[in-house]
Design a protein around this motif. Structure first.
Motif, PDB file in Angstrom:
ATOM      1  N   SER A  52       0.840  -1.195   0.000  1.00 30.26           N
ATOM      2  CA  SER A  52       0.000   0.000   0.000  1.00 30.26           C
ATOM      3  C   SER A  52       0.880   1.251   0.000  1.00 30.26           C
ATOM      4  O   SER A  52       2.038   1.209   0.409  1.00 30.26           O
ATOM      5  CB  SER A  52      -0.908   0.037   1.240  1.00 30.26           C
ATOM      6  OG  SER A  52      -1.621  -1.171   1.387  1.00 30.26           O
ATOM      7  N   PHE A  53       0.285   2.346  -0.469  1.00 30.10           N
ATOM      8  CA  PHE A  53       0.953   3.645  -0.327  1.00 30.10           C
ATOM      9  C   PHE A  53       0.620   4.157   1.063  1.00 30.10           C
ATOM     10  O   PHE A  53      -0.522   4.512   1.343  1.00 30.10           O
ATOM     11  CB  PHE A  53       0.484   4.617  -1.404  1.00 30.10           C
ATOM     12  CG  PHE A  53       1.212   5.929  -1.388  1.00 30.10           C
ATOM     13  CD1 PHE A  53       2.566   5.980  -1.664  1.00 30.10           C
ATOM     14  CD2 PHE A  53       0.549   7.114  -1.098  1.00 30.10           C
ATOM     15  CE1 PHE A  53       3.253   7.188  -1.654  1.00 30.10           C
ATOM     16  CE2 PHE A  53       1.225   8.325  -1.085  1.00 30.10           C
ATOM     17  CZ  PHE A  53       2.585   8.363  -1.367  1.00 30.10           C
TER      18      PHE A  53
ATOM     19  N   ALA B 298      -7.048   3.902   7.789  1.00 29.62           N
ATOM     20  CA  ALA B 298      -6.458   2.679   7.235  1.00 29.62           C
ATOM     21  C   ALA B 298      -5.515   2.040   8.239  1.00 29.62           C
ATOM     22  O   ALA B 298      -4.853   2.711   9.021  1.00 29.62           O
ATOM     23  CB  ALA B 298      -5.725   2.982   5.940  1.00 29.62           C
ATOM     24  N   LYS B 299      -5.452   0.708   8.211  1.00 30.77           N
ATOM     25  CA  LYS B 299      -4.512  -0.059   9.010  1.00 30.77           C
ATOM     26  C   LYS B 299      -3.563  -0.762   8.046  1.00 30.77           C
ATOM     27  O   LYS B 299      -3.997  -1.584   7.232  1.00 30.77           O
ATOM     28  CB  LYS B 299      -5.247  -1.085   9.879  1.00 30.77           C
ATOM     29  CG  LYS B 299      -6.250  -0.481  10.857  1.00 30.77           C
ATOM     30  CD  LYS B 299      -5.557   0.301  11.963  1.00 30.77           C
ATOM     31  CE  LYS B 299      -6.563   0.823  12.988  1.00 30.77           C
ATOM     32  NZ  LYS B 299      -5.917   1.586  14.064  1.00 30.77           N
ATOM     33  N   PHE B 300      -2.293  -0.444   8.136  1.00 27.32           N
ATOM     34  CA  PHE B 300      -1.315  -1.017   7.222  1.00 27.32           C
ATOM     35  C   PHE B 300      -0.811  -2.334   7.809  1.00 27.32           C
ATOM     36  O   PHE B 300       0.231  -2.389   8.454  1.00 27.32           O
ATOM     37  CB  PHE B 300      -0.167  -0.027   6.994  1.00 27.32           C
ATOM     38  CG  PHE B 300      -0.619   1.273   6.399  1.00 27.32           C
ATOM     39  CD1 PHE B 300      -1.109   1.314   5.109  1.00 27.32           C
ATOM     40  CD2 PHE B 300      -0.563   2.445   7.131  1.00 27.32           C
ATOM     41  CE1 PHE B 300      -1.539   2.509   4.547  1.00 27.32           C
ATOM     42  CE2 PHE B 300      -0.985   3.648   6.577  1.00 27.32           C
ATOM     43  CZ  PHE B 300      -1.479   3.676   5.285  1.00 27.32           C
ATOM     44  N   THR B 301      -1.581  -3.403   7.590  1.00 27.20           N
ATOM     45  CA  THR B 301      -1.286  -4.697   8.196  1.00 27.20           C
ATOM     46  C   THR B 301      -0.794  -5.733   7.200  1.00 27.20           C
ATOM     47  O   THR B 301      -0.483  -6.856   7.603  1.00 27.20           O
ATOM     48  CB  THR B 301      -2.544  -5.247   8.901  1.00 27.20           C
ATOM     49  OG1 THR B 301      -3.609  -5.390   7.945  1.00 27.20           O
ATOM     50  CG2 THR B 301      -2.992  -4.319  10.025  1.00 27.20           C
ATOM     51  N   ASN B 302      -0.750  -5.392   5.911  1.00 20.66           N
ATOM     52  CA  ASN B 302      -0.228  -6.355   4.941  1.00 20.66           C
ATOM     53  C   ASN B 302       1.254  -6.606   5.195  1.00 20.66           C
ATOM     54  O   ASN B 302       1.973  -5.739   5.691  1.00 20.66           O
ATOM     55  CB  ASN B 302      -0.424  -5.837   3.518  1.00 20.66           C
ATOM     56  CG  ASN B 302      -1.883  -5.742   3.135  1.00 20.66           C
ATOM     57  OD1 ASN B 302      -2.745  -6.359   3.759  1.00 20.66           O
ATOM     58  ND2 ASN B 302      -2.173  -4.962   2.108  1.00 20.66           N
ATOM     59  N   SER B 303       1.703  -7.790   4.836  1.00 27.30           N
ATOM     60  CA  SER B 303       3.089  -8.156   5.115  1.00 27.30           C
ATOM     61  C   SER B 303       4.069  -7.221   4.414  1.00 27.30           C
ATOM     62  O   SER B 303       5.110  -6.862   4.974  1.00 27.30           O
ATOM     63  CB  SER B 303       3.342  -9.604   4.692  1.00 27.30           C
ATOM     64  OG  SER B 303       3.058  -9.798   3.310  1.00 27.30           O
ATOM     65  N   CYS B 304       3.758  -6.797   3.191  1.00 28.69           N
ATOM     66  CA  CYS B 304       4.635  -5.860   2.474  1.00 28.69           C
ATOM     67  C   CYS B 304       4.703  -4.521   3.202  1.00 28.69           C
ATOM     68  O   CYS B 304       5.790  -3.948   3.372  1.00 28.69           O
ATOM     69  CB  CYS B 304       4.130  -5.672   1.048  1.00 28.69           C
ATOM     70  SG  CYS B 304       5.044  -4.424   0.090  1.00 28.69           S
ATOM     71  N   ASP B 305       3.557  -4.032   3.650  1.00 22.66           N
ATOM     72  CA  ASP B 305       3.528  -2.750   4.351  1.00 22.66           C
ATOM     73  C   ASP B 305       4.340  -2.809   5.641  1.00 22.66           C
ATOM     74  O   ASP B 305       5.053  -1.869   5.991  1.00 22.66           O
ATOM     75  CB  ASP B 305       2.084  -2.361   4.681  1.00 22.66           C
ATOM     76  CG  ASP B 305       1.233  -2.173   3.439  1.00 22.66           C
ATOM     77  OD1 ASP B 305       1.810  -1.916   2.369  1.00 22.66           O
ATOM     78  OD2 ASP B 305      -0.002  -2.295   3.550  1.00 22.66           O
ATOM     79  N   ILE B 306       4.221  -3.924   6.357  1.00 23.22           N
ATOM     80  CA  ILE B 306       4.937  -4.060   7.627  1.00 23.22           C
ATOM     81  C   ILE B 306       6.441  -4.050   7.393  1.00 23.22           C
ATOM     82  O   ILE B 306       7.196  -3.387   8.118  1.00 23.22           O
ATOM     83  CB  ILE B 306       4.503  -5.353   8.342  1.00 23.22           C
ATOM     84  CG1 ILE B 306       3.052  -5.221   8.824  1.00 23.22           C
ATOM     85  CG2 ILE B 306       5.431  -5.671   9.507  1.00 23.22           C
ATOM     86  CD1 ILE B 306       2.450  -6.495   9.350  1.00 23.22           C
ATOM     87  N   ILE B 307       6.893  -4.768   6.366  1.00 21.66           N
ATOM     88  CA  ILE B 307       8.329  -4.804   6.074  1.00 21.66           C
ATOM     89  C   ILE B 307       8.828  -3.419   5.674  1.00 21.66           C
ATOM     90  O   ILE B 307       9.861  -2.943   6.165  1.00 21.66           O
ATOM     91  CB  ILE B 307       8.624  -5.836   4.971  1.00 21.66           C
ATOM     92  CG1 ILE B 307       8.437  -7.256   5.527  1.00 21.66           C
ATOM     93  CG2 ILE B 307      10.034  -5.655   4.422  1.00 21.66           C
ATOM     94  CD1 ILE B 307       8.606  -8.342   4.488  1.00 21.66           C
ATOM     95  N   LYS B 308       8.104  -2.748   4.784  1.00 20.31           N
ATOM     96  CA  LYS B 308       8.561  -1.434   4.323  1.00 20.31           C
ATOM     97  C   LYS B 308       8.541  -0.405   5.448  1.00 20.31           C
ATOM     98  O   LYS B 308       9.436   0.444   5.538  1.00 20.31           O
ATOM     99  CB  LYS B 308       7.713  -0.971   3.141  1.00 20.31           C
ATOM    100  CG  LYS B 308       7.985  -1.753   1.863  1.00 20.31           C
ATOM    101  CD  LYS B 308       7.374  -1.075   0.650  1.00 20.31           C
ATOM    102  CE  LYS B 308       7.832  -1.772  -0.626  1.00 20.31           C
ATOM    103  NZ  LYS B 308       7.377  -1.070  -1.844  1.00 20.31           N
ATOM    104  N   ALA B 309       7.529  -0.481   6.306  1.00 20.32           N
ATOM    105  CA  ALA B 309       7.484   0.438   7.446  1.00 20.32           C
ATOM    106  C   ALA B 309       8.655   0.178   8.378  1.00 20.32           C
ATOM    107  O   ALA B 309       9.274   1.114   8.902  1.00 20.32           O
ATOM    108  CB  ALA B 309       6.164   0.289   8.191  1.00 20.32           C
ATOM    109  N   GLY B 310       8.990  -1.100   8.575  1.00 20.89           N
ATOM    110  CA  GLY B 310      10.120  -1.450   9.433  1.00 20.89           C
ATOM    111  C   GLY B 310      11.441  -0.965   8.875  1.00 20.89           C
ATOM    112  O   GLY B 310      12.300  -0.446   9.605  1.00 20.89           O
ATOM    113  N   LEU B 311      11.630  -1.118   7.581  1.00 17.41           N
ATOM    114  CA  LEU B 311      12.857  -0.650   6.951  1.00 17.41           C
ATOM    115  C   LEU B 311      12.955   0.872   6.980  1.00 17.41           C
ATOM    116  O   LEU B 311      14.015   1.443   7.231  1.00 17.41           O
ATOM    117  CB  LEU B 311      12.929  -1.156   5.506  1.00 17.41           C
ATOM    118  CG  LEU B 311      13.116  -2.665   5.320  1.00 17.41           C
ATOM    119  CD1 LEU B 311      12.969  -3.044   3.854  1.00 17.41           C
ATOM    120  CD2 LEU B 311      14.478  -3.116   5.855  1.00 17.41           C
TER     121      LEU B 311
END
Length: 591
Positions: free
Chosen positions: A387-388, A396-409
């Motif tokens: 997600s953007f 919105a809740k950014f709970t997708n696995s891609c979103d979690i990884i990008k937020a962590g990075l």
């Protein structure tokens, strides 16, 4: 402070004592008003932790910056309301209204309970107060610019109004100095406080002990907001001493005032097109250069490059001290060669140099982080899972696995590339040769998976050279006190930031005189205020949040700079074609 109005249509001559009083009265009050407005911007990260507690760090930073931007979003509406009042009832009384609204709103921010005390009501009220500040500021700038310009000799308008242009930067500088003084005193005299979660319960760290935060982060940040009540009283006193501008008096005496300044300024194509040219050919580019050079630079150094907040504020404060005279220099220069080439020249230099300059900031301020960026990091994800991460309403809740990884990075200032993975697959990230599986935030065991993922990611990034543990990073720039800048690394940072401030002074120093000269007296306050505040409130005010979200989405800490560069180039092209030349030779009393 009564005095006789000088003949403002005289040609070149020294500034009179009375004119100095006009500039001092206008500038002092405006500095205080900008101080109130920018306290939030300087403390955005700390306030975000207080009022947006439930969100992950990356999302919290976006929301904190959006709350800052909320004040900018409503500025055009303040321009409409107070611009119309300024053309109808005068410049002076509009000044008084705007300063009261600004000062009271800022004081209340200092009293406002945080999220764990009042829940969702706290951030809602915070944003409402930011909007009131924006409304007040929407009426402030146009009035100050018009008031000073209408007192200035014809061929010294750029020089006179340049003093008003310094007020925003001086207000920011004042806020930084007050923050540094209060921060040093509070942290030096009061113990650390436990970090609380959304329920008001102490957060337990990885070592089993409560996580702690500095006393300034817990409660000391409120002191600069509460102290603004003193500035409000001083500002009111200054504003009460001011006289009405001679151009407005002349217009009233001749009976040529507009009865509907908003409709006259924007309701016909003749004047409406001036607003569009001013917006897209001047203020939009000026705004993104201004906010990139001051606010986004501060946010970038502090939150992306990971310089501690005290040191980041010290470096930016020194760059403001060194660069502020540029407003006067370029304002005076614009009286000789015109406003247009200086403003557009600043946009051009910004577009050309932003990427190398911000990269140089990283390599200088945090060499360990810069070197770690050489390690390849690859995110494998289903594109539909990404997600953007820009959500202005917070639903919105950014709970997708891609979103979690990008937020962590992004929270760790890591650069990464993204490759497409099979549809429906869970995203993963590869740091060097270490593969780390992602997880879905909606899974039943999400809490355990988060702990596992964070641990593995931190270990992999540490092995790759990332300074995850700030205590182990001996290369990051750090100032122990305000005058601790005399080393090669720290002086280089200050001078690099000063270069960004010089670009700010190029685009901002001449802009007030330029906008004043585009409109006749009867609609001047209304006419210039709206394009200025749309440019600065929307294009500029949204820059920090937009740039941060772009960087999070792209996986590159510099990608957000494209926002400023694209808009600066747009202004360069439109301004070169449509903005008139030689407005500095115009007699603004002749219309």
């Amino acid at each position: 402070m009564a005095y006789a109005t000088p003949d403002v249509r005289e040609r070149s001559r020294p500034m009179t004592r009375e004119e100095k009083k006009v500039i001092l009265a206008s500038s002092a009050g405006t500095i205080f008003e900008w101080y109130d407005f920018y306290l939030y911007g300087s403390l955005a990260a700390i306030i975000g932790a207080q009022f947006f507690t439930p969100f992950p760090e990356a999302t919290r930073n976006v929301f904190a910056l959006l709350a800052f931007a909320a004040g900018f979003i409503v500025r055009p509406f303040g321009a409409l309301v107070f611009g119309s009042l300024g053309d109808l009832i005068g410049r002076k009384y509009t000044f008084l209204m705007t300063i009261v609204i600004m000062g009271v709103s800022t004081f209340i921010v200092g009293l406002l309970p945080n999220y764990y005390s009042w829940g969702i009501a706290a951030p809602i009220i915070l944003i409402a107060l930011r909007m009131l500040q924006g409304l007040a500021l929407g009426g402030e700038y146009g009035g100050a610019a018009v008031y000073v310009a209408e007192h200035a000799p014809q061929n010294q308008r750029g020089y006179f109004t340049a003093f008003i242009q310094t007020t925003a930067t001086l207000g920011l500088l004042l806020s930084l100095v007050v923050i540094l003084m209060v921060q040093g005193y509070v942290n030096g005299n009061y113990p650390d406080q436990p970090v609380l979660d959304a329920a008001g319960v102490a957060v337990i760290g990885a070592d089993g002990a409560p996580a702690m935060q500095k006393a300034f982060n817990a409660w000391g940040w409120r002191i600069p907001f509460l102290g603004s009540i003193v500035l409000l009283i001083v500002s009111l006193y200054i504003r009460m001493q001011m006289n009405e501008s001679p151009a407005f008096k002349k217009m009233k005496e001749e009976g040529s005032a507009s009865k509907a300044p908003m409709r006259e300024a924007f309701g016909n194509w003749r004047n409406g097109k001036i607003a569009l040219i001013a917006l897209f050919g001047l203020t939009a580019g000026q705004a993104v250069v201004w906010y990139s050079g001051q606010f986004y630079a501060l946010f970038f150094v502090q939150n992306v490059v990971k310089v501690d907040s005290f040191s980041a504020n010290v470096f930016v404060a020194w760059s403001l001290i060194l660069g502020t005279y540029g407003f006067i220099f370029f304002g005076r220069l614009s009286d000789r060669i015109g406003r247009k080439p200086i403003i557009l020249g600043g946009c051009l230099l910004a577009a050309i140099t932003y990427f190398p300059v911000f990269g140089f900031l990283t390599s200088t301020a945090n060499p360990m982080l810069y070197n770690a960026h050489q390690t390849p990091i690859v995110v494998s994800a289903d594109p539909a899972d990404c997600s953007f991460q820009f959500n202005p309403v917070g639903t919105a809740k950014f709970t997708n696995s891609c979103d979690i990884i990008k937020a962590g990075l992004t929270a760790r200032s890591a650069n990464s590339d993204t490759v497409e993975a099979p549809a429906g697959s869970v995203a993963s990230v590869k740091v060097g040769e270490t593969l780390i599986a992602g997880y879905s935030g909606s899974a039943e065991n999400a809490a355990d998976e988060k702990k596992r993922f964070d641990g593995e990611l931190n270990a992999a990034l540490t092995a790759a050279g990332y300074p995850i543990n700030a205590a182990d990073n001996t290369t990051v720039a750090k100032a122990s006190h305000f005058f601790d800048i005399f080393s090669g690394q720290k002086l280089t940072i200050v001078l690099t930031l000063t270069y960004l401030i010089i670009l700010v002074t190029m685009v901002y120093g001449p802009i007030a005189a330029m906008l004043v000269e585009l409109y006749p007296t009867r609609i001047r306050y209304s006419g210039l205020s709206l394009p200025y505040h749309i440019g600065n409130g929307w294009f500029g005010g949204l820059l920090p949040a937009t740039a941060f979200a772009i960087s999070a989405q792209s996986g590159n800490i510099y990608a957000g700079l494209w926002y400023a560069i694209v808009i600066a180039v747009m202004t360069l092209v439109i301004g070169a074609i449509f903005v008139p030349n030689n407005t500095h030779k115009k007699d603004i009393f002749a219309d």
